[in-house]
Motif scaffolding. Structure first.
Motif, PDB file in Angstrom:
ATOM      1  N   GLY A  48     -68.903 -92.833  -5.900  1.00 48.51           N
ATOM      2  CA  GLY A  48     -68.698 -91.400  -6.142  1.00 48.51           C
ATOM      3  C   GLY A  48     -67.293 -90.956  -5.769  1.00 48.51           C
ATOM      4  O   GLY A  48     -66.652 -90.210  -6.519  1.00 48.51           O
ATOM      5  N   LEU A  52     -64.471 -89.473  -8.174  1.00 48.01           N
ATOM      6  CA  LEU A  52     -63.866 -88.171  -7.887  1.00 48.01           C
ATOM      7  C   LEU A  52     -62.344 -88.272  -7.847  1.00 48.01           C
ATOM      8  O   LEU A  52     -61.633 -87.419  -8.411  1.00 48.01           O
ATOM      9  N   ILE A  62     -63.378 -80.697 -13.013  1.00 45.99           N
ATOM     10  CA  ILE A  62     -64.737 -81.144 -12.675  1.00 45.99           C
ATOM     11  C   ILE A  62     -65.735 -80.484 -13.621  1.00 45.99           C
ATOM     12  O   ILE A  62     -66.701 -81.111 -14.057  1.00 45.99           O
TER      13      ILE A  62
END
Lengths: 269, 272
Positions: A48, A52, A62
């Protein structure tokens, strides 16, 4: 329909955009393998964070990545319902008369949803930062060694490239057909199951017809411009790996290594 | 020398009904020829046959004196370029530069030479500032100009326009017609345009009129426009400029019928 983000190229000036498509495809493959390794929460956190970070340096918002997940929202709900009804192991969390929701059902759903989300965001980053023709070239170069065993590398790459190139065109076409059918009284929003099936049919049938027509016209245009998949071609774009590509690939190998390590040693699981 | 010579050409999609029936014509090198006819008259089918996308049932096609067949197909395609009707369905690249490069890649042009050719071709159609633009960001007219640039990059001697302006707005249509005219004046290039636009027909050197797969009329635009009744039967009209010119002749204001707006303006200017 115009809000669909998956498969669309976003012309931004970022280091991810400048990366070699071969490196980006390899990073995607390595991370896809990592996603499917049962590495518990720590493994997913590592993946993750990497995603990101990639999203940030690619200058993609995002919200754009989240928009790419919109189409699977109902699938997630469906998965949750099925899991809650089928899985009867773990700690009972919610009891409502004869009906009990077990912890394993929620965990299982969460695992699947997180995996799906990671895969979609990764694919979105790849397609949003790589022009379809660059992607084709990357796939073609990566598959080149397999040509010796009969894999039609160039044909596969061209098929993928055309499919990606036509996603926005087909989205526009879908919107146009929906508007045309709605103006004739087709209701895509309301109605029972039978009405919904009929309304979707009224969209899918003309969409298929026009897609085949487009495919034929595109094939004619390509052939008329001298395209022959079996003939030798030169390339306008030449791929070159840079330091950033090596760093990216090393990073994804490390993530894969962490996931394998966690899976074997069961640390933190 | 003829750029294109079609001899007793017939074609059928289903093997039974001929959509092209024993058609023969020739197009001189360096000429600007238009093919007109009602919908379903076989105009686009002829274009596809000329570029070798379909095989004729009977008859032959000669391109620059060489017969078009399976053996000569790829060689002859180096000399013939085609711009189709729908600009969206012929855009292969993800940017203007990539799209122009597609034909060059197929013709094995060395990578080092490509950038210069791409820039020059884009400049010829006024798209030099859009090389990195995506197809979705362009108007219909701009997409068609990119398609023309893609064809120009491979420098064909013959360019076929298959109803290339029919999906464009009036501004886009005017810009492409201007482009076609400019291309014709350059380098002794042969232009074959399949069109419904009678203003474009008026600008050409030679016209072929098709009806139900048969050549009905051939001649210069003025010779063709003399058959007003026959054109009307085929749901075709004479150009607006010719209508004005006819009226001027009827009123004894001018003494010669002309069919382009520029010619009418010239005549009126001389009266002054």
């Amino acid at each position: 329909m115009n809000n669909i983000a998956l498969g669309r190229y976003m012309p931004l000036n970022s280091s991810v955009h400048r990366m070699d498509p071969r490196a980006k495809i390899l990073i995607l493959l390595l991370l896809m393998i990592a996603i499917f390794i049962p590495a518990g929460v720590f493994g997913y956190v590592a993946i993750g964070l990497f995603i990101l970070f990639s999203l940030m340096i690619s200058k993609l918002k995002i919200s754009y990545a989240l928009r790419a997940m919109k189409p699977i929202f109902w699938m997630m709900i469906f998965l949750l319902v099925v899991n809650v009804l089928v899985i009867k192991t773990g700690t009972p969390w919610i009891q409502w008369g004869w009906f009990t929701v077990y912890s394993d059902a929620i965990y299982q759903t969460l695992y699947i949803v997180v995996r799906l989300m990671f895969m979609i965001v990764l694919t979105t980053i790849l397609t949003a930062t790589t022009k379809p023709l660059d992607l084709t070239l990357g796939i073609e170069k990566l598959l080149k060694p397999f040509e010796k065993i009969g894999v039609p590398a160039h044909i596969i790459a061209m098929m993928i490239s055309i499919a990606l190139r036509f996603i926005p065109t087909l989205i526009e076409e879908t919107q146009r057909i929906m508007n045309a059918q709605a103006s004739r009284g087709v209701d895509f929003e309301n109605g029972g199951l039978k009405e919904k099936v009929f309304s979707i049919l009224s969209l899918i049938v003309p969409l298929f017809v026009s897609s085949f027509d487009r495919a034929e016209q595109l094939a004619n245009a390509m052939e008329a411009r001298g395209y022959d998949p079996n003939k030798k071609r030169t390339r306008y774009k030449v791929l070159k790996m840079t330091g950033l590509d090596i760093v990216g690939m090393t990073g994804s190998i490390c993530i894969l290594g962490i996931c394998i390590f966690i899976c074997i040693t069961k640390i933190g699981m | 020398m003829d750029a294109i010579r079609v001899n007793h050409l017939s074609f059928s999609y289903d093997g039974q009904t001929d959509v092209i029936k024993n058609v023969s014509f020739s197009i001189p090198k360096g000429s600007y020829t238009t093919i007109i006819g009602h919908n379903g008259s076989g105009k686009s089918t002829i274009a596809k046959l000329l570029i070798g996308l379909m095989e004729p049932k009977t008859g032959t096609i000669e391109i620059l004196g060489k017969e078009l067949n399976e053996a000569s197909l790829y060689e002859l395609r180096d000399h013939v370029g085609i711009v189709f009707q729908n600009p969206d369905n012929q855009f292969i690249g993800s940017t203007v530069a990539d799209d122009i490069a597609f034909g060059l890649e197929n013709h094995c042009v060395p990578q080092k030479e490509m950038q210069t050719i791409i820039e020059e071709s884009a400049k010829k159609v006024g798209m030099q500032d859009y090389l990195n633009s995506e197809p979705t960001k362009l108007s219909g007219g701009q997409k068609q100009r990119v398609a023309i640039a893609g064809i120009l990059a491979i420098e064909p001697e013959i360019i076929i326009f298959d109803e290339s302006t029919s999906m464009l707005d009036p501004q886009g249509k005017a810009s492409i017609n201007k482009q076609i005219k400019a291309l014709h004046s350059q380098k002794d290039r042969t232009i074959l345009s399949i069109t419904h636009d009678m203003e474009e027909v008026a600008q050409s050197d030679f016209v072929i009129v098709l009806k139900d797969g048969v050549v009905r009329l051939t001649g210069t635009p003025m010779e063709i426009f003399e058959h007003e009744k026959e054109l009307e039967e085929m749901k075709l009209d004479i150009p607006f400029a010719l209508k004005i010119s006819k009226k001027l002749v009827d009123e004894n204001i001018t003494d010669k019928k002309v069919c382009t707006l520029d010619e009418v303006v010239d005549q009126l200017w001389q009266l002054k």
